[in-house]
Design a protein around this motif. Structure first.
Motif, PDB file in Angstrom:
ATOM      1  N   PHE A 298       2.050   3.525   4.429  1.00 11.31           N
ATOM      2  CA  PHE A 298       2.624   2.885   5.610  1.00 11.31           C
ATOM      3  C   PHE A 298       3.852   2.070   5.232  1.00 11.31           C
ATOM      4  O   PHE A 298       3.918   1.471   4.158  1.00 11.31           O
ATOM      5  CB  PHE A 298       1.577   1.985   6.281  1.00 11.31           C
ATOM      6  CG  PHE A 298       0.392   2.738   6.790  1.00 11.31           C
ATOM      7  CD1 PHE A 298       0.426   3.367   8.020  1.00 11.31           C
ATOM      8  CD2 PHE A 298      -0.762   2.843   6.026  1.00 11.31           C
ATOM      9  CE1 PHE A 298      -0.668   4.080   8.493  1.00 11.31           C
ATOM     10  CE2 PHE A 298      -1.867   3.552   6.482  1.00 11.31           C
ATOM     11  CZ  PHE A 298      -1.811   4.176   7.725  1.00 11.31           C
ATOM     12  N   PRO A 299       4.859   2.020   6.118  1.00 11.42           N
ATOM     13  CA  PRO A 299       6.072   1.242   5.843  1.00 11.42           C
ATOM     14  C   PRO A 299       5.785  -0.256   5.813  1.00 11.42           C
ATOM     15  O   PRO A 299       4.783  -0.730   6.354  1.00 11.42           O
ATOM     16  CB  PRO A 299       6.992   1.608   7.008  1.00 11.42           C
ATOM     17  CG  PRO A 299       6.089   2.087   8.094  1.00 11.42           C
ATOM     18  CD  PRO A 299       4.933   2.728   7.407  1.00 11.42           C
ATOM     19  N   THR A 300       6.674  -0.995   5.189  1.00 14.62           N
ATOM     20  CA  THR A 300       6.463  -2.422   4.944  1.00 14.62           C
ATOM     21  C   THR A 300       6.164  -3.199   6.220  1.00 14.62           C
ATOM     22  O   THR A 300       5.296  -4.072   6.238  1.00 14.62           O
ATOM     23  CB  THR A 300       7.713  -3.025   4.272  1.00 14.62           C
ATOM     24  OG1 THR A 300       8.020  -2.266   3.102  1.00 14.62           O
ATOM     25  CG2 THR A 300       7.480  -4.464   3.885  1.00 14.62           C
ATOM     26  N   LYS A 301       6.884  -2.899   7.302  1.00 17.62           N
ATOM     27  CA  LYS A 301       6.754  -3.683   8.525  1.00 17.62           C
ATOM     28  C   LYS A 301       5.370  -3.600   9.153  1.00 17.62           C
ATOM     29  O   LYS A 301       4.977  -4.489   9.911  1.00 17.62           O
ATOM     30  CB  LYS A 301       7.812  -3.245   9.536  1.00 17.62           C
ATOM     31  CG  LYS A 301       7.741  -1.767   9.929  1.00 17.62           C
ATOM     32  CD  LYS A 301       8.912  -1.385  10.803  1.00 17.62           C
ATOM     33  CE  LYS A 301       8.906   0.114  11.121  1.00 17.62           C
ATOM     34  NZ  LYS A 301      10.077   0.496  11.947  1.00 17.62           N
TER      35      LYS A 301
ATOM     36  N   GLY B 236      -1.632  -1.056   8.895  1.00 18.72           N
ATOM     37  CA  GLY B 236      -2.069   0.318   8.640  1.00 18.72           C
ATOM     38  C   GLY B 236      -3.149   0.394   7.597  1.00 18.72           C
ATOM     39  O   GLY B 236      -4.166   1.076   7.776  1.00 18.72           O
ATOM     40  N   TYR B 237      -2.953  -0.316   6.483  1.00 17.18           N
ATOM     41  CA  TYR B 237      -3.967  -0.323   5.419  1.00 17.18           C
ATOM     42  C   TYR B 237      -5.280  -0.907   5.911  1.00 17.18           C
ATOM     43  O   TYR B 237      -6.360  -0.334   5.691  1.00 17.18           O
ATOM     44  CB  TYR B 237      -3.441  -1.123   4.228  1.00 17.18           C
ATOM     45  CG  TYR B 237      -4.507  -1.538   3.246  1.00 17.18           C
ATOM     46  CD1 TYR B 237      -5.194  -0.601   2.486  1.00 17.18           C
ATOM     47  CD2 TYR B 237      -4.836  -2.884   3.074  1.00 17.18           C
ATOM     48  CE1 TYR B 237      -6.185  -0.982   1.595  1.00 17.18           C
ATOM     49  CE2 TYR B 237      -5.813  -3.271   2.176  1.00 17.18           C
ATOM     50  CZ  TYR B 237      -6.483  -2.318   1.439  1.00 17.18           C
ATOM     51  OH  TYR B 237      -7.462  -2.706   0.563  1.00 17.18           O
TER      52      TYR B 237
ATOM     53  N   GLY C 193      11.545  -1.659   1.104  1.00 16.26           N
ATOM     54  CA  GLY C 193      12.463  -0.916   1.955  1.00 16.26           C
ATOM     55  C   GLY C 193      11.972   0.457   2.315  1.00 16.26           C
ATOM     56  O   GLY C 193      12.765   1.352   2.574  1.00 16.26           O
ATOM     57  N   SER C 194      10.628   0.658   2.351  1.00 15.29           N
ATOM     58  CA  SER C 194      10.087   1.997   2.639  1.00 15.29           C
ATOM     59  C   SER C 194       9.863   2.165   4.131  1.00 15.29           C
ATOM     60  O   SER C 194       8.784   2.499   4.565  1.00 15.29           O
ATOM     61  CB  SER C 194       8.778   2.199   1.874  1.00 15.29           C
ATOM     62  OG  SER C 194       7.840   1.191   2.191  1.00 15.29           O
ATOM     63  N   ASP C 195      10.864   1.949   4.909  1.00 16.97           N
ATOM     64  CA  ASP C 195      10.743   2.069   6.360  1.00 16.97           C
ATOM     65  C   ASP C 195      11.467   3.293   6.863  1.00 16.97           C
ATOM     66  O   ASP C 195      11.417   3.598   8.010  1.00 16.97           O
ATOM     67  CB  ASP C 195      11.305   0.819   7.051  1.00 16.97           C
ATOM     68  CG  ASP C 195      10.512  -0.426   6.696  1.00 16.97           C
ATOM     69  OD1 ASP C 195       9.301  -0.311   6.468  1.00 16.97           O
ATOM     70  OD2 ASP C 195      11.126  -1.496   6.623  1.00 16.97           O
TER      71      ASP C 195
END
Length: 459
Positions: free
Chosen positions: A389-392, A397-398, A457-459
């Motif tokens: 899941f993206p950072t935001k 999500g987790y 920055g994994s969005d």
């Protein structure tokens, strides 16, 4: 003529310049491991510590069915609270930071645990005592769900990519350590304090000591986390981006609104449902099956299960290394297949051996093999979910994927009871183990690989 001296050259990054980040990663990792261990210590308090004193909260002469139901509820209350906590604190963690959310959650479950240690029993409050116990277990479960939903993403966001697999496995390995710790605290108490009869030392006050230990562990964790762990750099970067873009979206709503993320969440829920079926069919019923149905010595069973959990911790680390080397998704697929083939066969062999008066030691070796194969993939799943899941919305999500997936498998005892209508009850876990293996393999198969994910920055 410009006489300003030239700026000194910027030195390349060295091991010394990276030391603060490395120390932060280590502190966050050890904190997440410790917090997860305290979580599982708390979960097994009613199973290990309160079980010999459960009559303290019950009237005399109640039917066995009512007594069993009340005991089951004390265990189930925390399991039901954890998904609520993951949903609530996932959003809090994504909005105000992993560190702040963790501190709030730790303070909450610490207070709840101390309050449980001070509860009066049936003689003082009637059924009010056990009602308060159930409420506190549920509330404590909410805060516990919030702890790992916040602390685990913080730790892995602080970790170098090349080490995430083993770090995630180490954090998840706190599960067997928590089980071992509560057993180590409780078993000596039962040896030195008389228990079993109404009014005995253990039933009157001895059971409170493990709860006090659980509360003190919460205090230690809070102090260490507050003084030693900084906020995740990945979350800070995302918070700064949101502020500059004036972006304010509820993380849970965003988790459910985006079609691609919804599909990712559904896949993660399927995967984790399979893994939780493994836990609930291999771990939860085994003590009762061995002692009640197969007439094994309770002391020998307790000792054997402790040793099995030591092997399980090593299994977590091994699977984490394999996930780092060969990919999380590939290892999870293979794990599901191995659960279907190896764990089912070893569990069946254990049951048949003990049913025919065979070697208890060999039977427990077989059980341990099935346990390690089916449960060790949690060491891979922890980092897999956080990378998915993206950072935001990572904590949301987790947390949802990890905890909400527990709801269906948590009713394992009812599934076993239903299966017993057309097969011997002692063999019913085999069906659930096989189901867990299938769901794990399919859930991993339909997902994407995550081991190359950059958490910043994994969005």
């Amino acid at each position: 003529m410009d006489r300003t001296p030239p700026a000194p050259p910027v030195p390349p990054a060295t091991a010394a310049s990276r030391t603060p980040a490395a120390k932060q990663a280590k502190r966050a990792t050890h904190a997440a491991f410790f917090g997860f261990g305290v979580d599982y210590f708390d979960i097994y308090l009613p199973v290990v510590a309160l079980a010999p004193a459960i009559h303290y909260f019950q009237p005399k002469g109640i039917p066995d069915s009512v007594e069993t139901t009340l005991f089951y509820l004390t265990f189930a209350a925390t399991l039901l609270g954890r998904p609520v906590g993951s949903i609530v604190f996932g959003g809090i963690s994504d909005r105000i930071g992993r560190r702040n959310a963790t501190l709030i959650a730790v303070a909450g479950f610490t207070v709840a645990t101390f309050l449980m240690a001070a509860l009066p029993g049936y003689a003082q409050w009637g059924y009010g005592g056990i009602v308060c116990l159930l409420l506190l277990r549920f509330v404590g479960g909410i805060f516990m769900g919030g702890e790992y939903t916040s602390a685990n993403p913080l730790a892995l966001e602080s970790c170098p990519p090349a080490k995430r697999g083993i770090v995630g496995a180490y954090i998840a390995g706190a599960y067997p350590i928590g089980y071992i710790a509560i057993s180590v605290v409780t078993l000596p108490l039962l040896s030195f304090l008389p228990g079993g009869s109404a009014g005995s030392a253990y039933q009157t006050w001895g059971w409170r000591l493990p709860f006090l230990v659980g509360g003190l562990l919460g205090v230690v964790f809070f102090v260490f986390f507050y003084r030693s762990v900084d906020e995740s750099a990945a979350w800070q970067a995302e918070a700064a981006r949101k502020e500059s873009a004036a972006e304010k979206k509820a993380p849970l709503r965003e988790l459910l609104r985006d079609r691609a993320i919804r599909r990712r969440l559904a896949q993660a829920l399927l995967l984790m449902t399979g893994l939780w079926f493994g836990v609930q069919s291999i771990i939860s019923p085994v003590s009762g099956l061995l002692i009640t149905y197969l007439k094994q010595d309770p002391g020998a069973v307790t000792t054997a299960l402790l040793l099995s959990n030591v092997a399980l911790f090593l299994g977590y680390l091994t699977f984490g290394h394999l996930g780092q080397k060969y990919g999380r998704r590939r290892v999870l697929i293979c794990s599901g297949i191995a659960t279907l083939l190896v764990s089912v066969a070893s569990f069946l062999a254990m049951l048949m051996l003990l049913s025919n008066g065979g070697s208890f030691v060999l039977a427990m070796v077989l059980y341990t093999v099935g346990l390690v194969v089916a449960i060790s993939p949690f060491g891979v799943a922890t980092v897999y979910l956080i990378e998915a899941f993206p950072t935001k919305i990572r904590a949301s999500g987790y947390g949802v994927a990890y905890s909400v997936s527990l709801l269906i498998p948590s009713f394992y005892s009812f599934y076993m009871l239903g299966l017993s209508s057309f097969m011997p009850y002692v063999y019913t876990p085999l069906v659930l183990i096989a189901l867990g293996g299938v769901l794990t393999a399919v859930g991993a198969k339909i997902g994407a690989e995550t081991d190359r994910t950059e958490l910043v920055g994994s969005d």
